[in-house]
Design a protein around this motif. Structure first.
Motif, mmCIF file in Angstrom:
data_model
loop_
_atom_site.group_PDB
_atom_site.id
_atom_site.type_symbol
_atom_site.label_atom_id
_atom_site.label_comp_id
_atom_site.label_asym_id
_atom_site.label_seq_id
_atom_site.Cartn_x
_atom_site.Cartn_y
_atom_site.Cartn_z
ATOM 1 N N PHE A 1 0.822 -1.222 0.000
ATOM 2 C CA PHE A 1 0.000 0.000 0.000
ATOM 3 C C PHE A 1 0.850 1.264 0.000
ATOM 4 O O PHE A 1 0.493 2.257 -0.632
ATOM 5 C CB PHE A 1 -0.951 0.000 1.196
ATOM 6 C CG PHE A 1 -2.168 -0.871 1.003
ATOM 7 C CD1 PHE A 1 -3.034 -0.639 -0.052
ATOM 8 C CD2 PHE A 1 -2.435 -1.917 1.870
ATOM 9 C CE1 PHE A 1 -4.166 -1.434 -0.247
ATOM 10 C CE2 PHE A 1 -3.549 -2.718 1.691
ATOM 11 C CZ PHE A 1 -4.413 -2.485 0.630
ATOM 12 N N LEU A 2 1.975 1.248 0.706
ATOM 13 C CA LEU A 2 2.859 2.420 0.727
ATOM 14 C C LEU A 2 3.512 2.637 -0.633
ATOM 15 O O LEU A 2 3.635 3.775 -1.095
ATOM 16 C CB LEU A 2 3.933 2.253 1.805
ATOM 17 C CG LEU A 2 3.433 2.327 3.257
ATOM 18 C CD1 LEU A 2 4.568 2.043 4.225
ATOM 19 C CD2 LEU A 2 2.815 3.697 3.564
ATOM 20 N N VAL A 3 3.926 1.551 -1.264
ATOM 21 C CA VAL A 3 4.533 1.655 -2.602
ATOM 22 C C VAL A 3 3.518 2.252 -3.582
ATOM 23 O O VAL A 3 3.844 3.158 -4.369
ATOM 24 C CB VAL A 3 5.022 0.272 -3.095
ATOM 25 C CG1 VAL A 3 5.401 0.327 -4.575
ATOM 26 C CG2 VAL A 3 6.213 -0.198 -2.264
ATOM 27 N N ILE A 4 2.273 1.756 -3.528
ATOM 28 C CA ILE A 4 1.218 2.301 -4.393
ATOM 29 C C ILE A 4 1.005 3.786 -4.081
ATOM 30 O O ILE A 4 0.849 4.615 -4.999
ATOM 31 C CB ILE A 4 -0.111 1.516 -4.211
ATOM 32 C CG1 ILE A 4 0.044 0.083 -4.751
ATOM 33 C CG2 ILE A 4 -1.265 2.222 -4.923
ATOM 34 C CD1 ILE A 4 -1.108 -0.844 -4.407
ATOM 35 N N GLY A 5 1.018 4.136 -2.800
ATOM 36 C CA GLY A 5 0.843 5.523 -2.388
ATOM 37 C C GLY A 5 1.905 6.446 -2.964
ATOM 38 O O GLY A 5 1.618 7.562 -3.406
ATOM 39 N N VAL A 6 3.170 5.967 -2.993
ATOM 40 C CA VAL A 6 4.271 6.751 -3.569
ATOM 41 C C VAL A 6 4.078 6.881 -5.083
ATOM 42 O O VAL A 6 4.193 7.979 -5.648
ATOM 43 C CB VAL A 6 5.631 6.103 -3.253
ATOM 44 C CG1 VAL A 6 6.745 6.826 -4.015
ATOM 45 C CG2 VAL A 6 5.915 6.159 -1.749
ATOM 46 N N LEU A 7 3.784 5.751 -5.729
ATOM 47 C CA LEU A 7 3.662 5.732 -7.191
ATOM 48 C C LEU A 7 2.504 6.603 -7.685
ATOM 49 O O LEU A 7 2.585 7.188 -8.766
ATOM 50 C CB LEU A 7 3.515 4.298 -7.686
ATOM 51 C CG LEU A 7 4.731 3.381 -7.459
ATOM 52 C CD1 LEU A 7 4.441 1.969 -7.942
ATOM 53 C CD2 LEU A 7 5.979 3.934 -8.153
ATOM 54 N N MET A 8 1.422 6.670 -6.891
ATOM 55 C CA MET A 8 0.284 7.480 -7.352
ATOM 56 C C MET A 8 0.366 8.913 -6.813
ATOM 57 O O MET A 8 -0.558 9.706 -6.994
ATOM 58 C CB MET A 8 -1.035 6.830 -6.947
ATOM 59 C CG MET A 8 -1.398 6.920 -5.477
ATOM 60 S SD MET A 8 -3.006 6.156 -5.168
ATOM 61 C CE MET A 8 -3.280 6.655 -3.450
ATOM 62 N N ASN A 9 1.505 9.217 -6.131
ATOM 63 C CA ASN A 9 1.726 10.558 -5.570
ATOM 64 C C ASN A 9 0.530 10.975 -4.703
ATOM 65 O O ASN A 9 -0.082 12.016 -4.903
ATOM 66 C CB ASN A 9 1.951 11.575 -6.687
ATOM 67 C CG ASN A 9 2.574 12.862 -6.134
ATOM 68 O OD1 ASN A 9 3.246 12.843 -5.121
ATOM 69 N ND2 ASN A 9 2.305 13.969 -6.813
ATOM 70 N N TRP A 10 0.251 10.125 -3.714
ATOM 71 C CA TRP A 10 -0.907 10.283 -2.841
ATOM 72 C C TRP A 10 -0.916 11.656 -2.181
ATOM 73 O O TRP A 10 -0.087 11.967 -1.353
ATOM 74 C CB TRP A 10 -0.856 9.172 -1.799
ATOM 75 C CG TRP A 10 -2.040 9.091 -0.881
ATOM 76 C CD1 TRP A 10 -3.260 9.684 -1.028
ATOM 77 C CD2 TRP A 10 -2.116 8.324 0.345
ATOM 78 N NE1 TRP A 10 -4.079 9.356 0.004
ATOM 79 C CE2 TRP A 10 -3.416 8.513 0.864
ATOM 80 C CE3 TRP A 10 -1.226 7.510 1.024
ATOM 81 C CZ2 TRP A 10 -3.822 7.921 2.059
ATOM 82 C CZ3 TRP A 10 -1.633 6.912 2.207
ATOM 83 C CH2 TRP A 10 -2.910 7.120 2.704
ATOM 84 N N GLY A 11 -1.859 12.470 -2.591
ATOM 85 C CA GLY A 11 -1.931 13.831 -2.060
ATOM 86 C C GLY A 11 -2.962 13.966 -0.955
ATOM 87 O O GLY A 11 -3.508 12.968 -0.484
ATOM 88 N N PRO A 12 -3.227 15.216 -0.549
ATOM 89 C CA PRO A 12 -4.171 15.429 0.555
ATOM 90 C C PRO A 12 -5.552 14.811 0.311
ATOM 91 O O PRO A 12 -6.058 14.103 1.157
ATOM 92 C CB PRO A 12 -4.277 16.959 0.641
ATOM 93 C CG PRO A 12 -2.954 17.429 0.143
ATOM 94 C CD PRO A 12 -2.581 16.459 -0.948
#
Length: 467
Positions: A455-466
Motif C-alpha cells: 500500500f505504501l509503494v502504491i501511495g508513492v507511485l500514485m503521488n498520494w496527495g491530501p
C-alpha cells in the motif's frame, strides 16, 4: 519427588516478569547509548520536536533505585488508563449481573447457529469500526470477557475470544482514518488537512480487516478439526471463572433490552463527545460510571448490590490494569535516561540516504520497530512525525505516505509488543502467555507488514496527495 520436580521447573515467565526483564535491559542501554535531546516547540497546541535541533547532552544512566522508581512513576502516569480499565470492568460486571449480556449472546448464537464464522465476522467488523474512530483501543480490555464467553459458547479457545475483540479493534486502528488522537495528530504535524486521504485509507482498512477475519476463520476451522492443534492445546481456557459461564435459562426481557439500549446510548454519547468536545479517557470513565448507575436503576438493583457487583468486576481486572503502568515504566526509564531522542535521531540518519519507494518502506519498518519502545499512538506521532515530515520532502515521498507509514507502524506491532499495557492486560485476563500469543499472531503480523509495504509503494507511485 513430583513436588521437587515442580519446584525445579521455571515455566513460562509471567507478563510482569517479562516486562521487568525488558525494563532492566532498557536501564542497561542508558549506559551504552549516548544521551541526547531534540529542541521542542509548540505548534497549534501540540509540542513537537524541531527536526534539526538534536544535540548530545550529559549521560543520565538509570541506577538500581531509578529502575524501581520507574515502576511507581509508570503507575502514576498511567493512572487515567488504569482507573478507566477498572471502571469499565466494574460497569460491565453491573450490566452482566442483570443477565442482559448473557441474553444478548444467547440470542445472537441462536440466530447464527452453526454459522460461527458469520458471528465472528460480525463482531470483528463492529469492533473494527470502533477502532477506526480510535474510541475502543484503550477500553478494549473491558470487552475481552465477552469475547471469551462467545468463544466458549462456540467450543473454541481463549485465543479466539481475544482475537475477535482485540484483533477486530486493531484491524480498524491500523488505519484509524477518523481517529483524532493518532491520524489527526500526525496529519496536523505534517500540515495536511484533517482526515484527508480518507478514500485510500478506507481501502487499506477493508483489505486489512478482511485479511484478519480470514486469518481468524482459518484458525477456527483448524480448531474445529482438532482442538489439540490450537496454540493452547489441552487447556483452551486457562482462566475459567464462574462468571464466564453463560446462564442458559436467561431469556431476553424488556429490562434486558433497556439495559442494552442504555449501554449503546452511553457509548454513542461518548463517540459524539470525542468529535464535538474532544473528550478523552476521563470522560469515558465518567460515561461508564453513568452507564453503571443507570443500569442499576433500570434493573432495580439496590445501591449496595450496585457497589458489590461493581467492585467484584473491578477486582477481576486489577492484575490486567496494573500491568499498563508496568509497561509504561519502560518508557519512563528511556525518557529519564534521555536516549529516546537519540534512537529517533539514529532512525532519521538511517532513512536519509533512501529515496522515494525504498524510503517509504524504510520509514514503515523503522516505525514498526520504534513502536516496540513507544506503544502510545499519539506519543509516537509527536516524536517521529516532526522528523519524518521533512525527511519525506527530501526523499520525494508524499506526506500522506509518511503519515500512513507512521500509522501502520504504530498499529501493526501493537499486537506483539510486550511494552503495550493494553495487550499484556488482555492476555493476562484471558490467561494466555505472551509467547503462545506471539506464536498465534506472528504470521498475521507478517501478512499485515507485506500488505503495508504494498500500500505504501502504491501511495508513492500514485503521488498520494491530501485529497
Amino acid at each position: 519427588m513430583e513436588k521437587e520436580k515442580r519446584k525445579g521447573k521455571i515455566g513460562i515467565p509471567d507478563a510482569y516478569v517479562i516486562l521487568f526483564i525488558i525494563l532492566a535491559l532498557m536501564a542497561v542501554l542508558t549506559y551504552i547509548i549516548p544521551a541526547g535531546e531534540f529542541q521542542r516547540e509548540e505548534v497549534d497546541g501540540v509540542t513537537v520536536v524541531v527536526p534539526d535541533g538534536y544535540e548530545q547532552i550529559a549521560n543520565t544512566p538509570a541506577s538500581v533505585i531509578d529502575v524501581f522508581l520507574a515502576i511507581q512513576e509508570g503507575m502514576i502516569s498511567s493512572a487515567p488508563l488504569i482507573f478507566l480499565v477498572l471502571i469499565i470492568g466494574g460497569s460491565f460486571a453491573v450490566i452482566e449481573s442483570t443477565g442482559a449480556i448473557d441474553a444478548m449472546i444467547l440470542k445472537t448464537i441462536e440466530k447464527t447457529k452453526n454459522k460461527e464464522i458469520l458471528l465472528i465476522s460480525i463482531v470483528m467488523i463492529l469492533f473494527s469500526i470502533f477502532g477506526t474512530l480510535g474510541i475502543i483501543v484503550n477500553a478494549v480490555i473491558a470487552f475481552i470477557p465477552i469475547g471469551i464467553i462467545l468463544a466458549r459458547s462456540m467450543k473454541l479457545d481463549a485465543v479466539v475470544g481475544v482475537s475477535i475483540i482485540y484483533l477486530g479493534a486493531y484491524a480498524g486502528f491500523n488505519t484509524a482514518f477518523l481517529d483524532p488522537l493518532t491520524t489527526g495528530t500526525a496529519q496536523t504535524i505534517a500540515q495536511l488537512p484533517l482526515f484527508s486521504g480518507i478514500g485510500y485509507r478506507v481501502i487499506i482498512y477493508i483489505v486489512v480487516l478482511v485479511t484478519t477475519i480470514l486469518y481468524v476463520a482459518w484458525y477456527v476451522k483448524k480448531l474445529k478439526k482438532d482442538p489439540m492443534k490450537g496454540v493452547l492445546g489441552a487447556t483452551p481456557f486457562p482462566k475459567i471463572e464462574e462468571r464466564d459461564e453463560l446462564n442458559q435459562e436467561v431469556k431476553v426481557t424488556g429490562t434486558h433490552k433497556l439495559v442494552l439500549a442504555w449501554l449503546v446510548l452511553g457509548i454513542a454519547t461518548y463517540v459524539f463527545g470525542v468529535f464535538k468536545f474532544e473528550w478523552s479517557l476521563n470522560e469515558m470513565a465518567a460515561i461508564f460510571l453513568i452507564i453503571a448507575v443507570g443500569t442499576a436503576i433500570i434493573a432495580k438493583l439496590t445501591p449496595n448490590r450496585l457497589v458489590l457487583e461493581f467492585f467484584e468486576g473491578a477486582k477481576g481486572l486489577i492484575y490486567g490494569a496494573m500491568i499498563i503502568g508496568m509497561a509504561r515504566s519502560i518508557v519512563v526509564v528511556l525518557e529519564k535516561g534521555n536516549i529516546l531522542d537519540t534512537i529517533v535521531h539514529g532512525m532519521a540518519s538511517v532513512m536519509e540516504p533512501f529515496t522515494s519507494v525504498s524510503g517509504a518502506i524504510v520509514m514503515f519498518i523503522a516505525n514498526l520497530l520504534f513502536n516496540v519502545l513507544v506503544s502510545s499512538g499519539s506519543g509516537q506521532a509527536v516524536i517521529v512525525m516532526p522528523i519524518m515530515t521533512p525527511l519525506a520532502d527530501l526523499m520525494e515521498i508524499p506526506r500522506q505516505v509518511a503519515v500512513q507509514a507512521y500509522k501502520m507502524g504504530d498499529g501493526f506491532t501493537n499486537v506483539i509488543t510486550p511494552t503495550s499495557g493494553i495487550l499484556m492486560a488482555n492476555l493476562a485476563i484471558a490467561g494466555i502467555s505472551w509467547t503462545k500469543w506471539v506464536r498465534f499472531v506472528f504470521p498475521l503480523l507478517i501478512i499485515w507488514t507485506i500488505l503495508g509495504i504494498i500500500f505504501l509503494v502504491i501511495g508513492v507511485l500514485m503521488n498520494w496527495g491530501p485529497m
